[in-house]
Motif scaffolding. Structure first.
Motif, PDB file in Angstrom:
ATOM      1  N   GLY A 186       1.981   6.222  -6.071  1.00 32.64           N
ATOM      2  CA  GLY A 186       0.763   6.411  -5.291  1.00 32.64           C
ATOM      3  C   GLY A 186       0.955   6.975  -3.902  1.00 32.64           C
ATOM      4  N   HIS A 187       2.195   7.317  -3.529  1.00 33.44           N
ATOM      5  CA  HIS A 187       2.418   7.849  -2.191  1.00 33.44           C
ATOM      6  C   HIS A 187       1.888   9.271  -2.080  1.00 33.44           C
ATOM      7  N   GLU A 188       1.389   9.604  -0.908  1.00 32.01           N
ATOM      8  CA  GLU A 188       0.963  10.977  -0.601  1.00 32.01           C
ATOM      9  C   GLU A 188       2.185  11.722  -0.073  1.00 32.01           C
ATOM     10  N   VAL A 189       2.725  12.623  -0.866  1.00 29.30           N
ATOM     11  CA  VAL A 189       4.010  13.252  -0.567  1.00 29.30           C
ATOM     12  C   VAL A 189       3.796  14.680  -0.068  1.00 29.30           C
ATOM     13  N   THR A 190       4.384  14.980   1.096  1.00 28.87           N
ATOM     14  CA  THR A 190       4.415  16.336   1.634  1.00 28.87           C
ATOM     15  C   THR A 190       5.870  16.791   1.646  1.00 28.87           C
ATOM     16  N   THR A 191       6.135  18.015   1.199  1.00 27.17           N
ATOM     17  CA  THR A 191       7.509  18.514   1.132  1.00 27.17           C
ATOM     18  C   THR A 191       7.706  19.658   2.113  1.00 27.17           C
ATOM     19  N   GLY A 219       5.369  10.048  -6.029  1.00 31.48           N
ATOM     20  CA  GLY A 219       3.969  10.170  -6.419  1.00 31.48           C
ATOM     21  C   GLY A 219       3.570   9.191  -7.497  1.00 31.48           C
ATOM     22  N   ARG A 258       9.160  14.282  -5.049  1.00 30.48           N
ATOM     23  CA  ARG A 258       7.700  14.287  -5.063  1.00 30.48           C
ATOM     24  C   ARG A 258       7.159  13.548  -6.274  1.00 30.48           C
ATOM     25  N   GLU A 262       0.832  -1.190   0.000  1.00 29.27           N
ATOM     26  CA  GLU A 262       0.000   0.000   0.000  1.00 29.27           C
ATOM     27  C   GLU A 262       0.873   1.247   0.000  1.00 29.27           C
ATOM     28  N   ALA A 263       0.335   2.312  -0.588  1.00 34.62           N
ATOM     29  CA  ALA A 263       1.042   3.587  -0.576  1.00 34.62           C
ATOM     30  C   ALA A 263       0.982   4.188   0.822  1.00 34.62           C
ATOM     31  N   ASP A 295       4.179   8.521   7.657  1.00 33.79           N
ATOM     32  CA  ASP A 295       4.627   7.129   7.746  1.00 33.79           C
ATOM     33  C   ASP A 295       6.130   6.979   7.525  1.00 33.79           C
ATOM     34  N   ARG A 325       2.144   7.845   3.520  1.00 33.39           N
ATOM     35  CA  ARG A 325       2.296   9.292   3.646  1.00 33.39           C
ATOM     36  C   ARG A 325       3.770   9.590   3.899  1.00 33.39           C
TER      37      ARG A 325
END
Length: 509
Positions: free
Chosen positions: A194-199, A191, A187, A169-170, A216, A172
């Motif tokens: 499927g990962h939710e990427v915050t920079t 991405g 990113r 699973e992807a 995560d 965070r």
């Protein structure tokens, strides 16, 4: 162009053969680094210079073997490779022997033993080189043994079977880097899977993100202006809420000290730029799986803690706290002789007519209300409830923990329950209470249903004193009366006790 299985097999086979030389060479280099460090510590400059020459030759040897493993070895090159490998080995042997001979008196025996180990490993390595690369070696010797072929074929099959990258699973992911291009590249690469990427463009900004978002996996650079990646790593690992989040350090810094420092500080891995996207995806996937297993473990532990608390609550409802503590400590048989305690028996007078006119549910509710109130009063006065027998209530003062004022506590409890039932039933019911003091045996009985109980003549006599008492009043034995500090308010009497005869007792309100 993609490698064929045959290409993979040939490279794996060459690497397998060269590994036979790499093992002893790595041992030589490792031991020599220890020798060099210890000689420097002794302050022997000349010996250190020769030891440094040995270390340089060992590093040269490792580099040659590494090049051979990378490019492979064909039969036509083996004589040249043999000559190239023997040159640093001869230097290692020569300078090591010089150090051992010239400084024998100044070097500890353990250090001399390490130097001899280096020379011995070199001799073994020379024999191995001659066997594989010497003039008498067979033309096919570079192909290795049958086992080498099987190992190479196995590796080829595994690599050809698929990418080996986990497709879980992807997650965070937080990327912390002060370079906008690096942030954009990470990113986009993450991405795509499927990962939710915050920079975050700085360490301080990354800490703000961590404080308000669930993350995560963290990817962090080392070289940042406000706080370097090593300092940020330490800050994160010191926070109980974040310390279990996996962190991967991604940096262009190739200093081995930075790598070891990051790993020692708790980083999962140290990836040098430019990072292969497949390797990045594999490492992030591995960290996500580890993080999720940790979260599952926390949930399981929370469930276990909840069930343990429930079990504790049930145990505390039937057993005294000190007894529970002894059970947890491993005691299987709990039985104590208590020399001084006061037993309290209380029996509700007028309860039997209620059983004839009340609904069973209402009757049980009324009795439950009365005994729950008695339980609260027992706790307030430091008295231990032992059990209920029908409409009778039994308690003990001075068990399981001794109390010098056990008689005072028992009398206070008795007065409290007499007053409580009078208020609760508006005079419809009264209670008859008996007290007697003396030694008892207290212990835990049963296996599937634990019961904490007390036994002895003191218990029997307290029950008979209660039966011979007066409704609405407290009936005390002479033994209990003698332990009370208050000398007034007691009415002496002679009571006929079943199985005992006439005894002197006292009534109190």
């Amino acid at each position: 162009m993609q490698d064929t299985p045959e290409d993979i097999r040939e490279r794996a086979l060459a690497t397998r053969v060269i590994q036979r030389l790499a093992g002893p060479a790595e041992a030589i280099a490792g031991i020599q680094e220890i020798v060099l460090e210890e000689i420097r510590g002794l302050g022997l400059a000349e010996a250190a210079a020769d030891a440094e020459r040995v270390a340089m030759a060992a590093r040269q040897l490792l580099a040659l073997i590494g090049s051979a493993a990378q490019g492979g070895v064909v039969p036509s090159d083996r004589q040249r490779l043999r000559h190239d490998l023997r040159t640093p080995i001869n230097a290692i042997i020569g300078y090591s022997e010089l150090v051992a001979e010239d400084f024998e008196a100044a070097l500890p025996e353990a250090l001399l033993g390490d130097i001899r180990s280096v020379v011995g490993e070199c001799a073994l390595l020379l024999a191995q080189i001659d066997r594989v690369l010497g003039p008498d070696a067979e033309a096919g010797s570079l192909a290795g043994s049958a086992l080498d072929g099987l190992v190479a074929a196995s590796v080829a099959r595994s690599l050809a079977a698929g990418s080996g990258v986990p497709q879980g699973e992807a997650g965070r992911v937080l990327v912390i880097d002060d370079t906008a291009e690096n942030l954009d590249l990470m990113r986009r690469q993450l991405g795509r899977h499927g990962h939710e990427v915050t920079t975050a463009g700085s360490a301080s900004e990354g800490l703000v993100v961590l404080a308000r978002a669930e993350i995560d996996v963290i990817l962090v650079d080392v070289l940042m202006p406000d706080m370097n990646g090593i300092e940020l790593l330490a800050r994160i690992k010191q926070n109980p809420r974040w310390r279990h989040i996996p962190i991967i350090v991604v940096s262009g810094l190739k200093d081995m000290r930075a790598v070891t420092r990051c790993i020692a500080a708790g980083a999962e891995d140290y990836l040098q730029r430019p990072v292969d996207p497949v390797l990045l995806h594999a490492r992030v996937g591995s960290c996500l799986e580890k993080h999720r297993w940790h979260q599952r473990e926390l949930r399981y532990l929370a469930e276990i803690e909840y069930e343990r608390d429930r079990a504790d609550a049930m145990l505390h409802a039937v057993l005294p706290a000190p007894v529970i503590a002894r059970l947890r400590a491993g005691e299987t048989q709990i039985a104590d002789r208590v020399p001084a305690t006061t037993i309290v028996f209380a029996d509700i007078v007028g309860f039997t007519p209620w059983t004839a006119r009340l609904d069973p549910g209402e009757l049980l509710q009324r009795l439950t209300e009365i005994f729950l109130a008695f339980d609260d009063l027992a706790a307030q006065h430091g008295v231990e409830k032992i059990k209920t027998i029908g409409d009778a209530y039994m308690a003990a003062s001075g068990v399981p923990l001794p109390a010098e004022d056990h008689a005072e506590r028992a009398l206070g409890f008795a007065r409290a329950i007499v007053g409580d039932i009078a208020r609760r039933t508006a005079g419809e019911m009264t209670i008859r209470v008996g007290l007697h003091s003396g030694p008892v045996i207290a212990g835990l009985i049963g296996r599937s249903r634990f019961v904490y109980d007390v036994w002895g003549e003191t218990v029997n006599l307290a029950s008979r004193i209660e039966a011979a008492g007066t409704p609405g009043r407290i009936h005390l034995s002479e033994a209990t009366r003698a332990l009370l500090r208050d000398a007034g308010g007691f009415e002496a009497r002679t009571s006929e006790l079943r199985g005992v005869g006439a005894v002197r007792t006292f009534l109190a309100d």
